[in-house]
Design an enzyme around this catalytic site. Structure first.
Site, PDB file in Angstrom:
ATOM      1  CE  LYS A  96      -3.944   2.056   2.531  1.00 47.94           C
ATOM      2  NZ  LYS A  96      -4.838   1.941   3.694  1.00 47.94           N
ATOM      3  CB  SER A 141      -8.088   4.098   2.683  1.00 47.00           C
ATOM      4  OG  SER A 141      -7.272   3.401   3.619  1.00 47.00           O
ATOM      5  CB  SER A 200      -8.670   1.550   5.752  1.00 48.95           C
ATOM      6  OG  SER A 200      -9.277   2.810   5.591  1.00 48.95           O
TER       7      SER A 200
END
Lengths: 488, 493
Positions: free
Chosen positions: B78, B159, B183
């Protein structure tokens, strides 16, 4: 009580002073990062990723900085908070990489304490006074902007960014510039004894925010102004004097004091407004979520307490009890280096009162002349104790001692060795002294007449002549006795 | 070669160890999938060379007999984790072009374990969002489509939407995620994969671009529970550089995996039964309860009375922390600097931050600034902290009666891109089931449990006691074995 008053056109005014002293914690590393803290390094050479607030960087408390704050709190006999917490103070400035300063607003590590300033008539302090200290908290220093490096741009040096500071907040207990000056000096002395701050005001290791207000004696507190970052005792006193006068004039001419932050300009010896309360930042303090509350256990506190040295007040009391004069006690305890040197002198066997006199006059005089600190005195406490011992046991006179001390400074040799080598041992040989006295009385028959006729001041003349004839080596007490006998 | 990309982390690790294939073959296969999936926009930066280099090292280690725990496994990272020498943006214009000279603790641990990096995964800007529509680098598209004849592009959740989309589309077998208020779990649920947010403090936050420090927690996302366990073992651990890091040994979660729940009690929180919720969600939940009973667990109803205050409290605390955490992006030292002609410092701040932050980030900075302001602090921030304490106590009391809690991960299946962007509150509601565990710092995971009537995956959430990731993983495994979730998105990209 201080009788310091500002004489205005409408009467007398009293000044009320509180000080926030920022003291840089003595530590090899910053408060929340491993970066070094040495003064005077090239710009931006002592900056870690944390200090530069790079993305994802996190603060980790430096145990040594916490320890120093706790020890300092103990030295002012303050309450130590076993549970404290760090808060963020949010504001934008180019010298503040994180966009917030990590500080302690709500739960400081050190609570209520105090220190005592001693009486000093000459400085306008008729009696000793206890000054309250509200709290000590630890916080990060900011970096430094440099505006003189480029015609249109400012540069930032982050070497100081993240350095640990103790903010030591006094109560508004001071009533004159002299009290404030004495407070800063005493605080500095304590910090240096504890070893938690080097107290170096020129290098910015210690600086004060000076809160000043004026009022009619006995009235409620007036509105205060805060003058930021004042970096010497002299300037602190000058700021108070100037600011109190300005406020009095302002009020007496129909104006009102506004709560504001001011800056001191030492070149012009005046303060000017920086920002008013209306422009004051909303710092949006909140607990720093990157840090857990700081919890101190008993073992840690015990270690902090055990590591404290004898502090100025205790030392002063000990000196007074040993028969040292109040003045000498103050002088000897003011600076930790001098006090330690003097303690070594006592340990080496010197008698307290004469030793104190000798250090404050002879040694300090010599060091002053040479421009040296006591920490690199050319004469060691052991050598000085030997010298004082020779005076005490009558081997040499005080006058000879001065000469021997000069030789010690020149050669680094011990006092006894110099006395032997130079034949300076004082004589109590009454025969030799009586022979010289007889000669002098004969040669100065007129003065002998005058003396006997009542001009007793001439006695000193005969002592001087005898000492001179004996090359200073005669025991002054013996000379006195023999002269008195001879002069009848 | 394509079948290599169907393998799980465990299968790649074991197959490589056994010599069934080389790590380079695996890396090449995933690199090819990544290169062929631009339409999903799951990656901000692709790093095929990093994956290949790690694979070569893995093959060499195999030859030398010095294999590491994850040798030969390529993963996605990420783009919230700082990676040394590789652009790290948090999906923001503010950090576009920012190349750190340091490696986050979690990513460093994974590289040390032998993983290679396929690329930096897209996300909601500064991890703020639930649909991956706030990224400066464009929306991530879910590989899933509704079976309604339409062709609407769906949100992969957020997210960690790049992570979920990439794993569901077989662009990587596993990826890192971060979870502040759901998330990891919500995108996992939206895309039919698994993901676990461990106990707060298990994974170091050092080197992860901060959103809300007291909530942010890294965790793995993967195709199944076992892979989550394997990944988490190699991400977690005490880090002296993070003052909130847990100083506890990392358990051997993989070895202790067991779907036998005899003697365990599962709590069903009655406050999570929402009026008017999608019946598919409730049906999945009921099916999940049956599965855990089947695995031997007792099921009890529990009460988490302060649940309804969790979301409002979260949307005070997280923005408050964010407003402060994001103050460092000021144009002075790194990242974007917008310096208009003749501008002073304040102008530079204003221009840089106006340009460098997207609308959702600005919204949260403004909310956070507001709730911390003088005069509002007690009404909002202090109050929210009290709620947070009460929510943690709710869980503590509930865990007096049960070992794990079962609930839906999200109140709906994936929605279409653009459907909720106009209404921030509707978007925030996505996190209604995820946020309480975040506020309490508890471990929680999402496992795929069913398809809804539109053919979209739904996830079940298991919330555990602090430090009991094992209990969470085991319950997750019990569901995984019984749900038999094998559906995958049909390739259209």
């Amino acid at each position: 009580m201080s009788d310091y008053r500002i004489k205005g056109e409408t009467g007398e005014w009293e000044v009320v002073i509180g000080l926030e002293v920022h003291a840089q914690v003595t530590s090899n590393a910053k408060l929340f990062s491993g970066a070094a803290t040495a003064f005077g390094a090239e710009p931006n050479t002592q900056v870690s990723l944390v200090d530069a607030a790079m993305p994802g960087m996190l603060p980790v408390p430096n145990r040594e900085c916490i320890r120093q704050a706790v020890r300092t709190g103990m030295a002012i006999e303050a309450e130590i908070n076993k549970w404290s917490r760090f808060d963020r103070k949010n504001y934008f400035y180019a010298d503040l990489p994180q966009g917030y300063q990590i500080s302690q607003l709500y739960h400081p590590i050190v609570g209520e304490g105090s220190l005592t300033i001693e009486a000093d008539e000459k400085a306008g302090l008729p009696e000793a006074k206890r000054i309250g200290i509200e709290r000590i908290h630890v916080e990060q220093d900011a970096g430094k902007l440099m505006h003189d490096q480029h015609p249109t741009m400012s540069y930032v040096d982050l070497n100081r960014s993240g350095v640990a500071l103790m903010e030591i907040v006094s109560r508004p207990d001071m009533r004159s510039p002299a009290e404030a000056g004495a407070y800063v000096r005493k605080l500095r002395s304590i910090l240096r004894y504890v070893g938690s701050c080097d107290g170096n005001m020129e290098e910015g290791s210690m600086r004060a925010d000076v809160n000043v207000s004026v009022r009619r004696p006995g009235d409620e507190f007036g509105t205060r102004t805060e003058t930021k970052n004042v970096n010497s005792v002299r300037f602190v006193m000058a700021v108070i004097e100037g600011e109190a006068k300005r406020q009095v004039e302002l009020i007496e001419s129909g104006g009102t004091v506004v709560q504001e932050t001011r800056l001191y300009d030492p070149d012009r010896n005046e303060t000017r407004s920086m920002r008013s309360k209306e422009d004051a930042h909303d710092y949006r303090y909140f607990p720093d979520p990157d840090l857990l509350p700081l919890e101190l256990d008993d073992a840690f506190l015990a270690e902090c307490r055990d590591s404290l040295p004898e502090l100025p007040d205790a030392k002063r009391a000990r000196y007074l009890a040993a028969g040292i004069s109040p003045y000498n006690s103050d002088v000897l305890t003011a600076e930790v280096e001098a006090a330690l040197w003097f303690d070594n002198l006592l340990d080496a066997g010197a008698k307290p009162a004469p030793a104190a006199n000798w250090v404050t006059s002879e040694l300090f005089g010599a060091l002053n002349r040479m421009g040296r600190d006591i920490s690199d005195s050319p004469v060691s406490p052991a050598h000085a104790a030997e010298l004082l011992g020779l005076v005490a046991d009558g081997t040499i006179s005080g006058t000879i001692a001065k000469a021997v001390f000069e030789k010690m400074l020149e050669t680094g040799d011990g006092a006894a060795a110099i006395v032997e080598r130079e034949g300076l041992r004082q004589t109590s040989d009454t025969g030799a002294i009586e022979a010289e006295i007889a000669k002098i009385l004969t040669a100065n028959a007129d003065k002998v007449e005058q003396y006997r006729g009542g001009k007793e001041a001439l006695f000193g003349f005969f002592v001087g002549q005898t000492m001179k004839a004996m090359q200073g080596k005669a025991n002054p007490q013996v000379v006195n006795e023999l002269l008195k006998k001879a002069l009848g | 070669m394509t079948e290599l990309t169907n393998l799980t982390v465990a299968e790649i690790r074991d197959g490589h160890r056994a010599g069934d294939f080389s790590a380079v073959e695996v890396a090449e296969a995933f690199n090819a999938n990544v290169a062929g999936a631009k339409a999903l926009n799951a990656f901000i930066v692709e790093t095929p060379e990093h994956a290949i280099a790690a694979a070569k090292a893995a093959d060499a280690d195999r030859a030398a007999g010095t294999l590491k725990p994850l040798s030969g496994v390529p993963i996605g990272m990420k783009d919230l984790f700082a990676t040394n020498g590789v652009q790290t943006t948090a999906a923001s214009h503010m950090l576009e072009g920012f190349v750190p000279r340091y490696e986050s603790t979690v990513s460093a641990k994974l590289w040390d374990a032998g993983c290679g990096m396929l690329g930096k995964l897209n996300l909601d800007q500064f991890a703020m969002g639930s649909s991956n529509e706030t990224s400066y680098f464009g929306n991530v598209i879910s590989p899933w489509k509704r079976k309604d004849g339409g062709n609407a592009a769906l949100a992969p959740g957020g997210s960690s939407g790049g992570s979920s989309s990439a794993i569901a589309a077989r662009l990587c077998p596993a990826a890192t995620g971060t979870d502040t208020g759901g998330s990891i779990r919500q995108p996992a649920a939206f895309t039919g994969i698994s993901g676990i947010k461990p106990t707060y403090g298990r994974c170091s936050r050092w080197g992860i671009v901060a959103f809300a420090s007291s909530l942010d927690q890294a965790g793995p996302m993967a195709r199944d529970v076992k892979d989550c366990a394997i990944m988490l073992e190699n991400m977690a651990g005490f880090d002296p550089k993070d003052a909130t890091s847990l100083d506890l040994p990392v358990p051997n979660w993989e070895a202790a995996l067991s779907s036998d729940l005899k003697g365990k009690t599962v709590g069903i929180p009655k406050e999570y039964r929402l009026e008017g919720i999608d019946p598919d969600i409730d049906a999945m939940w009921d099916a999940g309860i049956a599965m855990l009973k089947d695995a031997g667990a007792d099921v009890v109803e529990i009460s988490l009375p302060h649940t309804k205050y969790a979301l409002p409290a979260y949307y005070i605390i997280a923005p408050a922390e964010a407003s402060s955490n994001l103050a460092r992006y000021d144009g002075v030292r790194y990242g974007l600097r917008d310096l208009p002609q003749g501008a002073g410092l304040q102008d530079m701040y204003a221009a840089t931050r106006a340009d460098g932050f997207g609308p959702e980030v600005k919204r949260r900075i403004m909310i956070g600034t507001y709730v911390l302001s003088a005069g509002f602090y007690d009404a909002y921030y202090t109050q929210a902290q009290k709620v947070r304490t009460l929510i943690a106590r709710d869980f503590e009391q509930a865990f007096g009666m049960c070992d794990v809690i079962l609930a839906p991960t999200a109140p709906s299946a994936a929605f279409g891109l653009g459907e909720k962007m106009a209404d921030p509150l509707a978007m925030y509601l996505n996190d209604v089931f995820a946020v309480p565990a975040s506020l309490a710092g508890l471990p929680a995971m999402s496992v795929p449990a069913a398809l809804n009537r539109e053919g979209l995956p739904l996830g079940l959430q298991i919330i555990g006691k602090a430090f009991d990731e094992q209990g969470v993983l085991n319950a997750g495994l019990a569901i995984e074995e019984r749900a038999g979730f094998t559906a995958r998105a049909e390739k259209w990209w």
